[in-house]
Design a protein around this motif. Structure first.
Motif, PDB file in Angstrom:
ATOM      1  N   GLY A  14       0.840  -1.181   0.000  1.00 33.42           N
ATOM      2  CA  GLY A  14       0.000   0.000   0.000  1.00 33.42           C
ATOM      3  C   GLY A  14       0.877   1.234   0.000  1.00 33.42           C
ATOM      4  O   GLY A  14       2.081   1.159  -0.254  1.00 33.42           O
ATOM      5  N   PRO A  15       0.312   2.403   0.299  1.00 31.49           N
ATOM      6  CA  PRO A  15       1.094   3.640   0.292  1.00 31.49           C
ATOM      7  C   PRO A  15       2.198   3.619   1.339  1.00 31.49           C
ATOM      8  O   PRO A  15       2.103   2.930   2.368  1.00 31.49           O
ATOM      9  CB  PRO A  15       0.052   4.722   0.622  1.00 31.49           C
ATOM     10  CG  PRO A  15      -1.274   4.091   0.345  1.00 31.49           C
ATOM     11  CD  PRO A  15      -1.115   2.640   0.604  1.00 31.49           C
ATOM     12  N   ASP A  16       3.259   4.381   1.077  1.00 34.20           N
ATOM     13  CA  ASP A  16       4.315   4.564   2.078  1.00 34.20           C
ATOM     14  C   ASP A  16       3.719   5.219   3.322  1.00 34.20           C
ATOM     15  O   ASP A  16       2.743   5.976   3.241  1.00 34.20           O
ATOM     16  CB  ASP A  16       5.423   5.461   1.528  1.00 34.20           C
ATOM     17  CG  ASP A  16       6.219   4.783   0.411  1.00 34.20           C
ATOM     18  OD1 ASP A  16       5.850   3.667   0.005  1.00 34.20           O
ATOM     19  OD2 ASP A  16       7.202   5.393  -0.060  1.00 34.20           O
ATOM     20  N   ILE A  17       4.327   4.943   4.461  1.00 33.74           N
ATOM     21  CA  ILE A  17       3.868   5.496   5.727  1.00 33.74           C
ATOM     22  C   ILE A  17       4.968   6.384   6.297  1.00 33.74           C
ATOM     23  O   ILE A  17       6.055   5.904   6.652  1.00 33.74           O
ATOM     24  CB  ILE A  17       3.522   4.379   6.745  1.00 33.74           C
ATOM     25  CG1 ILE A  17       2.472   3.430   6.152  1.00 33.74           C
ATOM     26  CG2 ILE A  17       3.024   4.983   8.055  1.00 33.74           C
ATOM     27  CD1 ILE A  17       2.243   2.189   7.004  1.00 33.74           C
ATOM     28  N   GLU A  18       4.699   7.666   6.356  1.00 30.75           N
ATOM     29  CA  GLU A  18       5.657   8.591   6.975  1.00 30.75           C
ATOM     30  C   GLU A  18       5.584   8.440   8.491  1.00 30.75           C
ATOM     31  O   GLU A  18       4.515   8.249   9.056  1.00 30.75           O
ATOM     32  CB  GLU A  18       5.325  10.035   6.585  1.00 30.75           C
ATOM     33  CG  GLU A  18       5.531  10.326   5.107  1.00 30.75           C
ATOM     34  CD  GLU A  18       6.990  10.317   4.684  1.00 30.75           C
ATOM     35  OE1 GLU A  18       7.868  10.294   5.563  1.00 30.75           O
ATOM     36  OE2 GLU A  18       7.235  10.319   3.467  1.00 30.75           O
ATOM     37  N   ASN A  19       6.730   8.531   9.128  1.00 27.37           N
ATOM     38  CA  ASN A  19       6.811   8.358  10.581  1.00 27.37           C
ATOM     39  C   ASN A  19       6.102   7.065  10.992  1.00 27.37           C
ATOM     40  O   ASN A  19       5.315   7.021  11.931  1.00 27.37           O
ATOM     41  CB  ASN A  19       6.197   9.553  11.308  1.00 27.37           C
ATOM     42  CG  ASN A  19       6.585   9.585  12.787  1.00 27.37           C
ATOM     43  OD1 ASN A  19       7.636   9.077  13.168  1.00 27.37           O
ATOM     44  ND2 ASN A  19       5.722  10.164  13.617  1.00 27.37           N
ATOM     45  N   GLY A  20       6.403   6.009  10.245  1.00 24.91           N
ATOM     46  CA  GLY A  20       5.735   4.733  10.456  1.00 24.91           C
ATOM     47  C   GLY A  20       6.445   3.841  11.446  1.00 24.91           C
ATOM     48  O   GLY A  20       7.603   4.056  11.811  1.00 24.91           O
ATOM     49  N   CYS A  21       5.712   2.812  11.864  1.00 22.69           N
ATOM     50  CA  CYS A  21       6.226   1.844  12.844  1.00 22.69           C
ATOM     51  C   CYS A  21       5.968   0.430  12.334  1.00 22.69           C
ATOM     52  O   CYS A  21       4.995   0.176  11.628  1.00 22.69           O
ATOM     53  CB  CYS A  21       5.533   2.017  14.193  1.00 22.69           C
ATOM     54  SG  CYS A  21       5.586   3.687  14.874  1.00 22.69           S
ATOM     55  N   VAL A  22       6.840  -0.477  12.720  1.00 25.26           N
ATOM     56  CA  VAL A  22       6.661  -1.900  12.433  1.00 25.26           C
ATOM     57  C   VAL A  22       6.894  -2.654  13.737  1.00 25.26           C
ATOM     58  O   VAL A  22       7.941  -2.501  14.376  1.00 25.26           O
ATOM     59  CB  VAL A  22       7.644  -2.402  11.364  1.00 25.26           C
ATOM     60  CG1 VAL A  22       7.414  -3.894  11.086  1.00 25.26           C
ATOM     61  CG2 VAL A  22       7.519  -1.600  10.071  1.00 25.26           C
ATOM     62  N   LEU A  23       5.918  -3.475  14.118  1.00 25.21           N
ATOM     63  CA  LEU A  23       6.045  -4.291  15.326  1.00 25.21           C
ATOM     64  C   LEU A  23       6.171  -5.756  14.908  1.00 25.21           C
ATOM     65  O   LEU A  23       5.327  -6.277  14.180  1.00 25.21           O
ATOM     66  CB  LEU A  23       4.833  -4.119  16.235  1.00 25.21           C
ATOM     67  CG  LEU A  23       4.781  -5.034  17.470  1.00 25.21           C
ATOM     68  CD1 LEU A  23       5.943  -4.725  18.422  1.00 25.21           C
ATOM     69  CD2 LEU A  23       3.440  -4.886  18.191  1.00 25.21           C
ATOM     70  N   ILE A  24       7.233  -6.393  15.375  1.00 26.01           N
ATOM     71  CA  ILE A  24       7.456  -7.813  15.104  1.00 26.01           C
ATOM     72  C   ILE A  24       7.304  -8.576  16.415  1.00 26.01           C
ATOM     73  O   ILE A  24       7.921  -8.230  17.426  1.00 26.01           O
ATOM     74  CB  ILE A  24       8.851  -8.054  14.505  1.00 26.01           C
ATOM     75  CG1 ILE A  24       9.038  -7.201  13.236  1.00 26.01           C
ATOM     76  CG2 ILE A  24       9.049  -9.532  14.185  1.00 26.01           C
ATOM     77  CD1 ILE A  24      10.438  -7.251  12.662  1.00 26.01           C
ATOM     78  N   GLY A  25       6.456  -9.589  16.395  1.00 30.48           N
ATOM     79  CA  GLY A  25       6.159 -10.345  17.601  1.00 30.48           C
ATOM     80  C   GLY A  25       7.236 -11.352  17.969  1.00 30.48           C
ATOM     81  O   GLY A  25       8.213 -11.559  17.234  1.00 30.48           O
TER      82      GLY A  25
END
Length: 383
Positions: A14-25
């Protein structure tokens, strides 16, 4: 858990996310992707500091682990040049995870590779899709078997006709050997289904998934006529097919678009080492894309070192391939077209936690390289 924050996140879903986060479990899979996510208590935090964050890059065709870096015959475990038809061979039995090429690839942001036999044989054996981090290949497998390697054009002719004075000496011979194997497999299958109990044949057993449509033929084909021969034979036997290398693709882009087959384009960087590479060009991905062909970009490592995969995509972009399509060609497209898109290629909830934080965008900046590479939620490289 690992929480990546403050990134320019290119999810490839999808679209790029500015000031984005990724959570890995804790299970090594992506638990959440978005802007303004709250960091769970106890999670390790990695601040991307505004840098580009993408999925780990995916190589759709190479020989990493089978053709070992810095070795001669000792590490050449990718071509069994004694018989032009060897479908019973399995890449997984030759892969050396301690090859230095694995660490180099991770430093270059490549986390998954489809690797397997070379192109000396008309039929070479099965490819495997593996993660590039680990000590034991059994634990690195994403999918195995992945595809059945076959080869057209100069390589089988050189390795057998020129070097050994045996078939195949011609392109006709190559096609005939592949057809013979497929005919024999079809009869073998029919005999088994009809209760005739034929004598066990390991080669034919290995080809049954190809005729059943469970495994695609992974066709090494550079020249336009070789590409069409691979398509012709696949149609004759109802086989799935991918077009690997597809060097002459720009010359026949309209025809390939009508066939609806994916093209894995490369290796394109470097010299033209044989006649069938005379039309090698970084313009080919653009021409195929504009015609409507699904593409991935490949290195054919070690022909081009695997860590240079993003550079190859960048050079295709420089030659006219749209920027976003350049990223797709080494992430989500490469994963989807090889059948592993459920695991890798994009940053989406439930997929493997393979993430790269870049020093700069490698498709637009020569100096762009991995600052951090993460595989299955573990930091495996940090500059």
């Amino acid at each position: 858990m690992l929480f990546i924050k403050n990134g320019h996140v290119k999810t490839m879903a999808g679209p790029d996310i500015e000031n984005g986060c990724v959570l890995i479990g804790d299970d090594g899979r992506i638990a959440a992707v978005g802007a303004g996510l709250a960091c769970p208590e106890g999670a390790a935090v990695l601040d991307a500091a505004g840098r580009l964050v993408t999925p780990g890059c995916v190589e759709a065709h190479c020989h990493i682990g089978l053709d070992n870096e810095g070795m001669g015959w000792e590490g050449h475990d990718y071509n069994e040049i004694v018989d032009p038809v060897t479908p019973q061979l399995r890449a997984i039995d030759s892969i050396n995870p301690m090859d230095e090429a694995f660490d180099n690839a991770l430093k270059g942001g490549v986390t998954t590779a489809c690797t397997g036999p070379g192109s000396a044989n008309v039929v070479g054996g099965t490819f495997a899709a593996i993660k590039l981090w680990g000590k034991r290949v059994d634990d690195m497998v994403v999918r195995e078997p992945l595809a059945m390697k076959c080869a057209f054009g100069e390589n089988p002719k050189r390795c057998y006709g020129q070097s050994k004075s045996k078939a195949p000496m011609t392109r006709m011979g190559t096609a005939a050997l592949l057809r013979e194997l497929l005919f024999k497999t079809r009869r073998y299958m029919e005999d088994k289904e009809n209760g005739k109990n034929p004598a066990f044949d390991m080669k034919l057993e290995a080809m049954i998934p190809v005729l059943r449509g469970e495994l695609p033929l992974k066709a090494h084909a550079h020249r336009h006529d070789d590409i069409f021969t691979s398509i012709r034979i696949a149609k004759e036997f109802g086989c799935r097919l991918t077009l690997d290398h597809c060097t002459d693709g720009a010359l026949i882009a309209d025809e390939l678009a009508r066939e609806g087959l994916p093209a894995f384009v490369g290796p394109t960087f470097g010299g033209k080492s044989k006649i069938e590479l005379q039309h090698k060009s970084f313009d080919t991905p653009r021409a195929l894309y504009e015609a409507g062909v699904d593409i991935a970009i490949i290195t054919d490592a070690p022909v081009i070192p695997l860590q240079a995969l993003p550079m190859c995509a960048g050079l295709a972009v420089k030659a006219g391939l749209p920027y976003e399509e350049g990223w797709k060609a080494i992430t989500v497209n490469a994963a989807r077209l090889t059948g592993i898109g459920d695991r890798v290629g994009s940053l989406e909830t439930g997929k493997d936690g393979d993430v790269v934080i870049w020093t700069a965008d490698p498709l637009t900046c020569v100096g762009g390289e991995a600052a951090v590479t993460i595989v299955n939620g573990k930091i495996v490289y940090q500059a």
